[in-house]
Motif scaffolding. Structure first.
Motif, PDB file in Angstrom:
ATOM      1  N   LEU A  63       0.839  -1.202   0.000  1.00  0.00           N
ATOM      2  CA  LEU A  63       0.000   0.000   0.000  1.00  0.00           C
ATOM      3  C   LEU A  63       0.874   1.253   0.000  1.00  0.00           C
ATOM      4  O   LEU A  63       0.573   2.228  -0.705  1.00  0.00           O
ATOM      5  N   TYR A  64       1.948   1.216   0.758  1.00  0.00           N
ATOM      6  CA  TYR A  64       2.922   2.333   0.777  1.00  0.00           C
ATOM      7  C   TYR A  64       3.513   2.545  -0.613  1.00  0.00           C
ATOM      8  O   TYR A  64       3.576   3.669  -1.109  1.00  0.00           O
ATOM      9  N   ASN A  65       3.923   1.457  -1.224  1.00  0.00           N
ATOM     10  CA  ASN A  65       4.551   1.562  -2.542  1.00  0.00           C
ATOM     11  C   ASN A  65       3.558   1.999  -3.610  1.00  0.00           C
ATOM     12  O   ASN A  65       3.870   2.813  -4.488  1.00  0.00           O
ATOM     13  N   MET A  66       2.351   1.451  -3.559  1.00  0.00           N
ATOM     14  CA  MET A  66       1.331   1.830  -4.541  1.00  0.00           C
ATOM     15  C   MET A  66       0.982   3.305  -4.399  1.00  0.00           C
ATOM     16  O   MET A  66       0.840   4.020  -5.397  1.00  0.00           O
ATOM     17  N   ALA A  67       0.841   3.768  -3.144  1.00  0.00           N
ATOM     18  CA  ALA A  67       0.465   5.163  -2.913  1.00  0.00           C
ATOM     19  C   ALA A  67       1.631   6.103  -3.190  1.00  0.00           C
ATOM     20  O   ALA A  67       1.432   7.301  -3.397  1.00  0.00           O
ATOM     21  N   ALA A  68       2.852   5.578  -3.186  1.00  0.00           N
ATOM     22  CA  ALA A  68       4.001   6.423  -3.542  1.00  0.00           C
ATOM     23  C   ALA A  68       4.016   6.737  -5.028  1.00  0.00           C
ATOM     24  O   ALA A  68       4.511   7.778  -5.449  1.00  0.00           O
ATOM     25  N   ALA A  69       3.442   5.832  -5.827  1.00  0.00           N
ATOM     26  CA  ALA A  69       3.564   5.948  -7.279  1.00  0.00           C
ATOM     27  C   ALA A  69       2.281   6.356  -7.974  1.00  0.00           C
ATOM     28  O   ALA A  69       2.317   6.828  -9.114  1.00  0.00           O
ATOM     29  N   ASP A  70       1.134   6.176  -7.346  1.00  0.00           N
ATOM     30  CA  ASP A  70      -0.159   6.369  -8.004  1.00  0.00           C
ATOM     31  C   ASP A  70      -0.882   7.532  -7.325  1.00  0.00           C
ATOM     32  O   ASP A  70      -1.301   7.453  -6.179  1.00  0.00           O
ATOM     33  N   ALA A  71      -1.042   8.623  -8.046  1.00  0.00           N
ATOM     34  CA  ALA A  71      -1.594   9.838  -7.440  1.00  0.00           C
ATOM     35  C   ALA A  71      -3.022   9.644  -6.952  1.00  0.00           C
ATOM     36  O   ALA A  71      -3.408  10.199  -5.920  1.00  0.00           O
ATOM     37  N   ALA A  72      -3.819   8.853  -7.668  1.00  0.00           N
ATOM     38  CA  ALA A  72      -5.222   8.682  -7.262  1.00  0.00           C
ATOM     39  C   ALA A  72      -5.305   7.898  -5.953  1.00  0.00           C
ATOM     40  O   ALA A  72      -6.083   8.249  -5.059  1.00  0.00           O
ATOM     41  N   LEU A  73      -4.500   6.840  -5.834  1.00  0.00           N
ATOM     42  CA  LEU A  73      -4.465   6.109  -4.570  1.00  0.00           C
ATOM     43  C   LEU A  73      -3.922   7.002  -3.463  1.00  0.00           C
ATOM     44  O   LEU A  73      -4.411   6.977  -2.327  1.00  0.00           O
ATOM     45  N   ALA A  74      -2.891   7.769  -3.787  1.00  0.00           N
ATOM     46  CA  ALA A  74      -2.290   8.655  -2.785  1.00  0.00           C
ATOM     47  C   ALA A  74      -3.306   9.679  -2.289  1.00  0.00           C
ATOM     48  O   ALA A  74      -3.403   9.942  -1.081  1.00  0.00           O
ATOM     49  N   ASP A  75      -4.078  10.247  -3.208  1.00  0.00           N
ATOM     50  CA  ASP A  75      -5.109  11.207  -2.788  1.00  0.00           C
ATOM     51  C   ASP A  75      -6.126  10.545  -1.874  1.00  0.00           C
ATOM     52  O   ASP A  75      -6.600  11.155  -0.904  1.00  0.00           O
ATOM     53  N   ALA A  76      -6.462   9.297  -2.179  1.00  0.00           N
ATOM     54  CA  ALA A  76      -7.449   8.593  -1.350  1.00  0.00           C
ATOM     55  C   ALA A  76      -6.906   8.351   0.054  1.00  0.00           C
ATOM     56  O   ALA A  76      -7.614   8.530   1.051  1.00  0.00           O
ATOM     57  N   VAL A  77      -5.649   7.942   0.141  1.00  0.00           N
ATOM     58  CA  VAL A  77      -5.034   7.698   1.450  1.00  0.00           C
ATOM     59  C   VAL A  77      -4.961   9.017   2.238  1.00  0.00           C
ATOM     60  O   VAL A  77      -5.306   9.061   3.432  1.00  0.00           O
ATOM     61  N   ALA A  78      -4.544  10.075   1.564  1.00  0.00           N
ATOM     62  CA  ALA A  78      -4.427  11.365   2.251  1.00  0.00           C
ATOM     63  C   ALA A  78      -5.790  11.867   2.721  1.00  0.00           C
ATOM     64  O   ALA A  78      -5.923  12.406   3.829  1.00  0.00           O
ATOM     65  N   ALA A  79      -6.808  11.677   1.888  1.00  0.00           N
ATOM     66  CA  ALA A  79      -8.155  12.104   2.290  1.00  0.00           C
ATOM     67  C   ALA A  79      -8.637  11.317   3.499  1.00  0.00           C
ATOM     68  O   ALA A  79      -9.283  11.870   4.397  1.00  0.00           O
ATOM     69  N   ALA A  80      -8.329  10.030   3.521  1.00  0.00           N
ATOM     70  CA  ALA A  80      -8.744   9.205   4.668  1.00  0.00           C
ATOM     71  C   ALA A  80      -8.102   9.721   5.951  1.00  0.00           C
ATOM     72  O   ALA A  80      -8.769   9.858   6.983  1.00  0.00           O
ATOM     73  N   VAL A  81      -6.826  10.012   5.887  1.00  0.00           N
ATOM     74  CA  VAL A  81      -6.107  10.502   7.062  1.00  0.00           C
ATOM     75  C   VAL A  81      -6.720  11.829   7.529  1.00  0.00           C
ATOM     76  O   VAL A  81      -7.025  12.012   8.714  1.00  0.00           O
TER      77      VAL A  81
END
Lengths: 263, 263, 263, 263
Positions: free
Chosen positions: B115-133
């Protein structure tokens, strides 16, 4: 003016699997017990169920269960009080995340299935569940079977409690539920169930399976959400209560009469 | 005075299974990333790990992973941003429950493994993780790979971020981690790893695998907790940093220099 | 006389959760792909589904999936060929237990969802799946997408294969399925789907989404079991095939024309 | 010539988690009880454990447990006989897959943890477990606590049984194990444990915790595999048995004396 909460288990779908009639029942209830992923529910279902409850102005609560998805949390397990504490904290916390993300507060916690029954009968487990609720958020209200160890444990722990009754279940003379395995355990006639609920609320009494008339104090009545006629029954029960002059409102509303812990 | 946070993944044991050397590492770090039950950890482990971190004065954070216990959250899965959002809210919430029960606050969230690696590379996943936080608690700090999409997403979402660097991993000229499958990906000499960490903190630079000297800003350095020498390395790294005049402190301490979101 | 097998995914219910219309579809098909507990199904469902298939004279096969119950096995995961081998052996073995207990033999193995798609496109995963099938029981027939890596891998491994086609899915000029994300991927008109299936069986051809007429050899046609009209479509398709003089029979019947491995 | 089987639970690691000392114990035992993924074990671990046992000439058997990974199958659950049947068929079948893939046969089935204890005491559960073993493969040998309901159920079901004894556990006068919660339940002195095992095998007797000398027939003795000294104890026990003229051999060897079912 007499007052009662109507609660229903919700959000027990899982992944591709659908269960319950949440959308149909929500308009008629005041408190939603939302599954937290152990016996049912998953993160996406939890988020959507919180949102649906809030849209209907229904108070949200956690419905933690045993870690037994294939058994739907209905099979008793030999867990320690410490394990009970931990799995309640975990699941209430998880739902707290979705409530916070939706800008809402959790109103209550109602254990599910075998955990509910185990905590109703076992004081040590009940104390652990009550401590978990208190430790996560002292403002939460603990729902438990009227007259059970769980309600007593909540009072010992200093958390607000709500005594729960069932319109469609038979009671023993002691105020316990008649086991589902025995004949007559279920009140299958909806008219009868409505009449019984009215009497619980208005008179604080219920006729036990042996014919005795016994006291029963209820702060909240449980609506079963998974039958074919769940929503219709919920609608009728609420209408009958309101027609009888009962206020139907979430137990945690500012002015609601949930049992306050002793000072 | 230069300052750095030292973080380590913790609480990844599960039931009867033990992994990691949490008790040995805790005296040397400042932030604990606590597994939340999906890739590792269970409710009892979470409670005990929060308690252990607090005993050592270590800040606690959530370490949410993919729902893949048998793969320890290390296998990439094709999840939607919505699914990423939901599983982060769920897991952060669950840990929040234990933090609240212990009277503590969560400092941060650091995704685990794939999940860390995917969110490091994929902006849409990263935005989702950041929004959750952000949605669970706007005060949480999001830990992500320095220079990654995840840190950028945190900034877009208006949450504080901490750029993470690895003392024992090789970097490309672009500031990315060299894949573990390539020769030279791991810095196996502890002296070398300590020297590299010092240079990251004091000079903001690292020598890439191709020899180029590149900038690297780090707010927190990750200590791996599962090797035989994890605790010893943590102790040496911290001593070397302090000897060099670096303040070693949790990134979320009131006066700590985590990157503030733009106003 | 032309001949075809009709297969359907079955036994994907789980615990208290019901999915699919198995009982309604079983009278119309010849091969049942039975879920094995990873993406759906549980031990009790497996036993009952084997029994139901046998009552209808339907051949039983294993339908192994990725370990992702909440995602119903539909999310691609980065697994190694060794992991693919292991999870196929495990799940086929588990169903073998129920088949043996019922005094029946397994006919076939058809991977589910993302595993099916991954093995259709990735030769190394396909080889691993084919090796697992061969190693558990050399007499099993491997079902795979017509023209895919999985069918080729089965042939390399020396196991019988059955090329599968879909009546209700659009094809590319190369014989691949059009992604569900693209317009026109699903053939929603049942009459059209029946006509296409007849043409596949009688002429060995299908019209691709770009209008090209391409060859397509099918040993078995997949019926989707979870739509509202699944059983009705299955009944119509079977009637149309039989009316056209096609023998509808399980691919593994003694005289059935599944592709034999090269000697 | 007296004869005994030495068995040990194996393959209970899971994913990244390691438990047990399988490789060190295998040289000293004759039967391996291999976990099947419910309380421990995973598909990869199962494959590797079967291979390791076969390399050492150790007979392989299934070690099915309750679906409770976090509790390691040690917590009693209220399951029905039908559920017990299904979960034994499933798990034995899964291991059968790996045995078949390795070109080997399963010798036996030994339930794990709470399932073992429940089936030792409850005749209906015991009958269900025995029926599952018989239905998957009538040639399997059912391991159960000497004198327990499980052994009796195996005899009723017409399957071979092996009576199991424990060198390191205290017995009651009735031949039951003394609960681990009571003082003196564990024989902690290895010399004492070896002496007791010798007497069980050579004289068919054991001294109960109350001092009474009681008969105890054992076909197989259980070695615990997870202590620090497991392998050393296994080595010593086997050496002592062989020095005393006892043949140490797998219970299922052609000429072995497992209790034959009555004709």
């Amino acid at each position: 003016m007499p007052r009662i909460d109507l609660n229903c288990d919700m959000g027990e779908s899982f992944g591709a699997y659908r269960i319950g009639a949440d959308d149909a029942v929500l308009p008629h209830i005041t408190s939603a017990n939302i599954a937290c992923g152990f016996h049912g529910g998953d993160p996406g279902v939890m988020r959507r169920t919180v949102a649906a409850a809030l849209r209907h102005g229904v108070a949200v609560g956690a419905h933690p269960g045993l870690p037994d998805l294939v058994g739907f949390g209905r099979r008793a397990m030999e867990i320690t009080p410490e394990e009970a504490y931990d799995l309640v904290v975990y699941q209430v916390g998880a739902l707290l995340g979705f409530a916070a993300a939706a800008g809402a507060r959790l109103q209550h916690v109602k254990p599910h299935g075998a955990l509910y029954n185990m905590a109703a009968a076992d004081a040590a487990l009940a104390d652990a569940v009550a401590a978990a609720v208190r430790d996560v958020d002292r403002g939460l209200i603990l729902f438990g079977l009227a007259g059970s160890e769980l309600v007593a444990a909540g009072e010992r722990a200093g958390v607000r409690t709500a005594a729960e009754a069932f319109a469609d279940r038979a009671y023993t003379r002691d105020g316990a539920l008649v086991s589902r395995r025995l004949a007559g355990a279920l009140i299958t006639d909806p008219d009868d169930a409505v009449r019984r609920a009215l009497r619980m609320v208005l008179e604080g009494r219920v006729r036990a399976i042996d014919g005795a008339d016994v006291p029963l104090h209820a702060d909240t009545i449980c609506i079963h959400g998974d039958g074919a006629h769940a929503a219709e029954f919920a609608r009728r029960l609420r209408a009958a209560l309101e027609d009888a002059g009962v206020e139907v409102a979430a137990v945690g509303r500012a002015d609601a009469p949930a049992t306050a812990p002793e000072a």
